[in-house]
Every structure is written in C-alpha cells, then in structure tokens.
Design a protein around this motif. Structure first.
Motif, PDB file in Angstrom:
ATOM      1  N   GLN A 312       0.854  -1.181   0.000  1.00  0.00           N
ATOM      2  CA  GLN A 312       0.000   0.000   0.000  1.00  0.00           C
ATOM      3  C   GLN A 312       0.893   1.236   0.000  1.00  0.00           C
ATOM      4  OE1 GLN A 312      -3.427   0.083   2.698  1.00  0.00           O
ATOM      5  NE2 GLN A 312      -3.005  -2.056   3.236  1.00  0.00           N
ATOM      6  N   GLY A 320      -5.895   8.973  -8.215  1.00  0.00           N
ATOM      7  CA  GLY A 320      -5.229   7.670  -8.177  1.00  0.00           C
ATOM      8  C   GLY A 320      -3.983   7.653  -7.314  1.00  0.00           C
ATOM      9  N   GLN A 363      -5.389  -2.107  -7.214  1.00  0.00           N
ATOM     10  CA  GLN A 363      -6.403  -1.051  -7.151  1.00  0.00           C
ATOM     11  C   GLN A 363      -5.704   0.303  -6.943  1.00  0.00           C
ATOM     12  OE1 GLN A 363      -7.029  -3.743  -4.666  1.00  0.00           O
ATOM     13  NE2 GLN A 363      -7.999  -4.823  -6.360  1.00  0.00           N
ATOM     14  N   ARG A 364      -6.343   1.333  -7.469  1.00  0.00           N
ATOM     15  CA  ARG A 364      -5.893   2.697  -7.219  1.00  0.00           C
ATOM     16  C   ARG A 364      -7.086   3.514  -6.731  1.00  0.00           C
ATOM     17  NH1 ARG A 364      -0.839   4.484 -10.892  1.00  0.00           N
ATOM     18  NH2 ARG A 364      -0.749   5.907  -9.116  1.00  0.00           N
ATOM     19  N   PHE A 365      -6.829   4.336  -5.710  1.00  0.00           N
ATOM     20  CA  PHE A 365      -7.854   5.190  -5.120  1.00  0.00           C
ATOM     21  C   PHE A 365      -7.361   6.631  -5.146  1.00  0.00           C
ATOM     22  CE2 PHE A 365      -7.915   1.022  -3.183  1.00  0.00           C
ATOM     23  CZ  PHE A 365      -9.252   0.678  -3.115  1.00  0.00           C
ATOM     24  N   ARG A 372      -7.990   7.766   2.139  1.00  0.00           N
ATOM     25  CA  ARG A 372      -8.388   7.032   0.938  1.00  0.00           C
ATOM     26  C   ARG A 372      -9.721   7.536   0.412  1.00  0.00           C
ATOM     27  NH1 ARG A 372      -7.839   0.605   0.529  1.00  0.00           N
ATOM     28  NH2 ARG A 372      -5.680   1.336   0.455  1.00  0.00           N
ATOM     29  N   LEU A 375     -12.475   4.746  -5.514  1.00  0.00           N
ATOM     30  CA  LEU A 375     -11.755   3.831  -6.395  1.00  0.00           C
ATOM     31  C   LEU A 375     -11.774   4.372  -7.818  1.00  0.00           C
ATOM     32  CD1 LEU A 375     -10.503   0.886  -6.743  1.00  0.00           C
ATOM     33  CD2 LEU A 375     -12.817   0.178  -7.350  1.00  0.00           C
ATOM     34  N   ASN A 376     -10.603   4.372  -8.499  1.00  0.00           N
ATOM     35  CA  ASN A 376     -10.617   4.782  -9.903  1.00  0.00           C
ATOM     36  C   ASN A 376      -9.889   3.803 -10.823  1.00  0.00           C
ATOM     37  OD1 ASN A 376      -7.898   5.291  -9.571  1.00  0.00           O
ATOM     38  ND2 ASN A 376      -8.049   7.506  -9.842  1.00  0.00           N
ATOM     39  N   SER A 378      -9.172  -0.759 -10.984  1.00  0.00           N
ATOM     40  CA  SER A 378      -9.098  -2.094 -10.385  1.00  0.00           C
ATOM     41  C   SER A 378      -8.879  -3.088 -11.508  1.00  0.00           C
ATOM     42  CB  SER A 378     -10.386  -2.428  -9.613  1.00  0.00           C
ATOM     43  OG  SER A 378     -10.307  -3.728  -9.059  1.00  0.00           O
ATOM     44  N   PHE A 419     -12.768  -2.622 -13.239  1.00  0.00           N
ATOM     45  CA  PHE A 419     -13.370  -1.294 -13.039  1.00  0.00           C
ATOM     46  C   PHE A 419     -13.794  -0.794 -14.416  1.00  0.00           C
ATOM     47  CE2 PHE A 419     -13.036   3.375 -12.635  1.00  0.00           C
ATOM     48  CZ  PHE A 419     -13.852   3.581 -11.543  1.00  0.00           C
TER      49      PHE A 419
END
Length: 470
Positions: A312, A320, A363-365, A372, A375-376, A378, A419
């Motif tokens: 992480q 992102g 995943q990117r958030f 956090r 989500l953008n 996955s 996503f």
C-alpha cells in the motif's frame, strides 16, 4: 520490448576478488593459503578464470560487522561499473545500475537479474524489490557485469547473485548484534545456527528503525529468515528457505527545488507531507531446492519458489494517488549439468528451463490528503514466462576455453479489467525473444586471461507500465 547487443574484449582478467575472512596463514610464515574461489552466478560452479565475463566476488569479512546493515550498497560499494542511488530513501528503494543497465528505472531495480540463495528475487516481468534483503545476512555476493540473457532471460543486463549466511560448523551458536546511530537509527539482530549430523540450520531476525536526516523520512521494518539444509543421501541434498519482511512505516520526504535546498536541505516536500506520502509492505517468501548427482560429473537440480506481497502506498497527488496490490508469484526451475569429454577435451553441458508466474490484484484510489478516496482503477495483471536454455563450456585446447549459450523466452501478459466505468480495458499479448552468447578465454597464466564475449539482452514491459493506457 527493447533488445541490445553487447560486445566486450578485455586484455587481462577483470575478475575482482575481495579478500575474504577465511584467508589463513600457512605453517610457513612466508606464504598465505586461500580457499579456492568459485562463481555460481553462471548456473554452475566455476572458477573465475573460466568465465568470459567481468565478475566480482565479495565475501563478508570481519570489518563488515561494524557496518550499520541498512542498505545493500554497504556490501558492494566501490565495485567497478556498479552504481547505487536512493540509499537512504526506503520508500523509493535502492536503485542499482550495472554498466548503465537499470538506469532507466524510476524507482527500485529493473534490467538486472538478482538471485538470493539460488532463488529469483527478480519477478517474471523484470522488476526487483530489494527491501526484503537484509544486508547483515549476506555472506557472499557474485556480481556479473554485462548481459546474461542467454542464461536468465528478461532483464539480464547484469546479475547479482547473493548467498546468505550459512550454518556455523558448531552444534549451536548464538550471535546477537545491536547497532546505534545518528538520527534515531537503531538495528537489533539475532543470528542462531548449527550443525548436527546431516542437518544444518541458520535462523535470523532483525528490527530496524530510524527517524532520518530529513524531515518526514522515518521508517521501521522487521525481517526474519530460516534456512535449513539436509544431506538426504551421499549424492543429494535439500535446502528450504523461509523469509518474512514487514514494514509498517516508511515515509517519503520527496524531492526539493534548488531554492528549497538552499533554504533548508533537511526539510520535506510540502506536497509529500500534505498527502502523507509513504508506504506499508508485508511480504512472505518460501523456496525449496533439491540437487542430486546420479553419477560422476552429472548433477540434476530443481528449485521451486513462492512469494506473496501486500503493498500500500500514498503518492503526493489526488487522482489515483493511493495504490494497493496483492501480489502472488511462483516459479519452477529445472537444470541438468553434465561434465564429460568432447573430442577428448573436458566439456560441460548445461540445459534447463525456467517457469514463472506473477499475479497482481491492483487497485488505485484517490488520495484525499492522506485519506483514501474513491476507487478509480481495479485490474488483475498476470505475467507468465517460460524460458528453456542451453550452455556449453568446452576446453578446446590447454589454454583456450570456448563458451556458447542460447535461450528462448515467451512472456504472456494478461490484464482483466474489474473497473469498467470507463469501458472494458481487458487485453492480452504474448511476446518472445531469443538470446545468445559466445565467449573465448585464453589463459596466459594461472592468474591472467584474455577473453572476448558477445551477448544479447532484452527488456520486456513491467506490470507498472500496463497502467500507461493506451
């Protein structure tokens, strides 16, 4: 995919050997006896003068026990052609370049193969993370400068082969070590090991922490390893290795402008502080190697390995800016070595195959100033690699050796988009590449050689580049 051809001719042996701790004085004061030095980085044990490459072997000596044990470059600093950067930014990781290979990596190691106790530290896509290698545990390091793709495939512009500390000769030994330093540096280590009959073991654990010279550069990590060796028969042995790395804290102070450096070089980037830039990592790894010598001059080995990495990170931007992935890596290597005579001259033939699979659930958030957000991205990224190889080392004449090798690599990339708000970005592609090498070694004396070597090397895309769409 990038491919390069590399040619080198040396007018004397470029093999460099760091004087090891096991140099012993003989009974006569006028001479010194050294244990024989062998290189294993070329996938079979050879003396340095039989290898048509620039090779440096570094063995731990007592003075290195006084080093802090913080970064890998402590062990190999000063090696010709090897460049280290980011030694003290534990978030960006140590960068290594060998004669330029690896220099294009923005962080960590790329373009260089690394092995630890014969187990790949380099992923199938060509990336290497060094955070789970404790410098205090290194007993020996072989560094090959120049392409090794004919042996190791993708991202083999150079090779670093590490052997961790073996079990001591005694039945039981305990060796604690405590290191203190400036800026809150503290490292606690404990090494235990011994031998009993056909069984040998070494256990190691460490805790490292520091506040850092710069603001916002604190870090903490824990590392442990168990290495077990079994002499299963007169002609076979088994090695088991278990490693765990956990870093709950690693801050990233970021880069500064020239004006900021002049004002206060110890400050952190305001943007990095604002977005709480840093990372947390947990990694477990296991490896097993079985070797058997069915007859004189013949050896068969099989190595299997598995790795899990939870990662992480928080980057200093919004869109992102928080990355999370769960990585699973597995592999299998098989190799056969046959020493025999070819036209009444000594010859060694190697043949084998490597298989690797890497699966990243990424995943990117959004990064809302360290919190956090939505989500953008996955997606599941999978890389599989298969590489059969052959190598022949022939003593053509009393003073002349000929070494040739070849390998063919297939790499299959697959992305499964999870996503789909912006459409389905799933896809796959297979790439392949052949690699070859040829070398001559002419022995002027026992210590001086002339050699010439020509080889190819290639780099395939990494999973981090799969995010660069299109």
């Amino acid at each position: 995919m990038c491919t390069a051809i590399y040619f080198l001719m040396i007018l004397a042996s470029c093999t460099a050997i760091a004087l090891p701790a096991w140099a012993q004085e003989s009974k006569t004061a006028s001479s010194v006896i050294l244990n024989p030095i062998n290189i294993t980085a070329t996938r079979s044990e050879r003396s340095p003068e039989q290898i048509p490459n620039s090779v440096t072997q570094i063995t731990r000596y007592p003075q290195q026990n006084f080093q802090p044990g913080a970064t890998l470059d402590e062990f190999a600093r000063g090696t010709p052609g090897v460049f280290f950067q980011n030694q003290f930014n534990f978030t960006q990781d140590l960068r290594i370049a060998i004669r330029g290979f690896g220099a294009r990596s923005p962080f960590g190691v790329r373009g260089i193969q690394m092995r630890v106790d014969g187990i790949p530290a380099t992923l199938p896509d060509g990336q290497t993370q060094l955070d789970s290698i404790d410098p205090s545990l290194i007993e020996r390091m072989d560094i090959v400068r120049g392409p090794s793709a004919a042996l190791y495939g993708n991202a083999s512009g150079g090779l670093i082969d590490i052997t961790t500390r073996e079990a001591p000769a005694e039945k039981f030994v305990v060796m604690p070590r405590q290191v203190f330093g400036q800026y809150g540096y503290l490292k606690s280590e404990l090494f235990m090991g011994g031998r009993q009959g056909n069984f040998a073991y070494s256990l190691y654990g460490s805790h490292t922490q520091q506040d850092g010279w710069r603001d916002f550069s604190a870090m903490q990590n824990n590392f442990s390893q168990a290495k077990l060796n079994f002499q299963t028969s007169v002609n076979s042995d088994l090695m088991l290795v278990f490693r765990e790395f956990y870093s709950p804290l690693s801050k990233d102070p970021g880069a500064l402008t020239g004006a900021e450096v002049n004002a206060n070089p110890r400050q952190a980037s305001a943007r990095n502080v604002q977005y709480n830039a840093g990372e947390e990592i947990r990694q477990e790894e296991m490896g097993i190697r079985f070797r058997q010598r069915p007859a004189a001059g013949k050896e068969f080995s099989v190595t299997a390995h598995w790795l899990q990495r939870d990662f992480q990170s928080r980057q200093p931007f919004f869109d992102g800016g928080q990355v999370q992935f769960d990585r699973q890596v597995g592999g299998l290597m098989m190799q056969f070595v046959n020493d025999h005579e070819l036209f009444k001259r000594p010859n060694r033939f190697l043949a084998g195959i490597d298989y690797g699979i890497q699966n990243d659930d990424r995943q990117r958030f959004n990064n809302n100033f360290g919190v956090r957000g939505a989500l953008n991205l996955s997606q599941i990224e999978r890389v599989q690699s298969v590489g059969p190889f052959v190598r022949n080392e022939w003593n053509v004449a009393d003073k002349l050796d000929l070494v040739v090798g070849g390998r063919w690599d297939w790499l299959h990339y697959q992305v499964k988009d999870q996503f789909k708000t912006d459409g389905n970005q799933s896809g796959s592609r297979t790439v392949s590449q052949g690699s070859g090498s040829a070398g001559l070694v002419y022995h002027l004396t026992e210590q001086q050689q002339l050699y010439a070597h020509v080889a190819t090397v290639f780099e395939a895309p990494t999973t981090t580049e799969l995010l660069n769409n299109p």
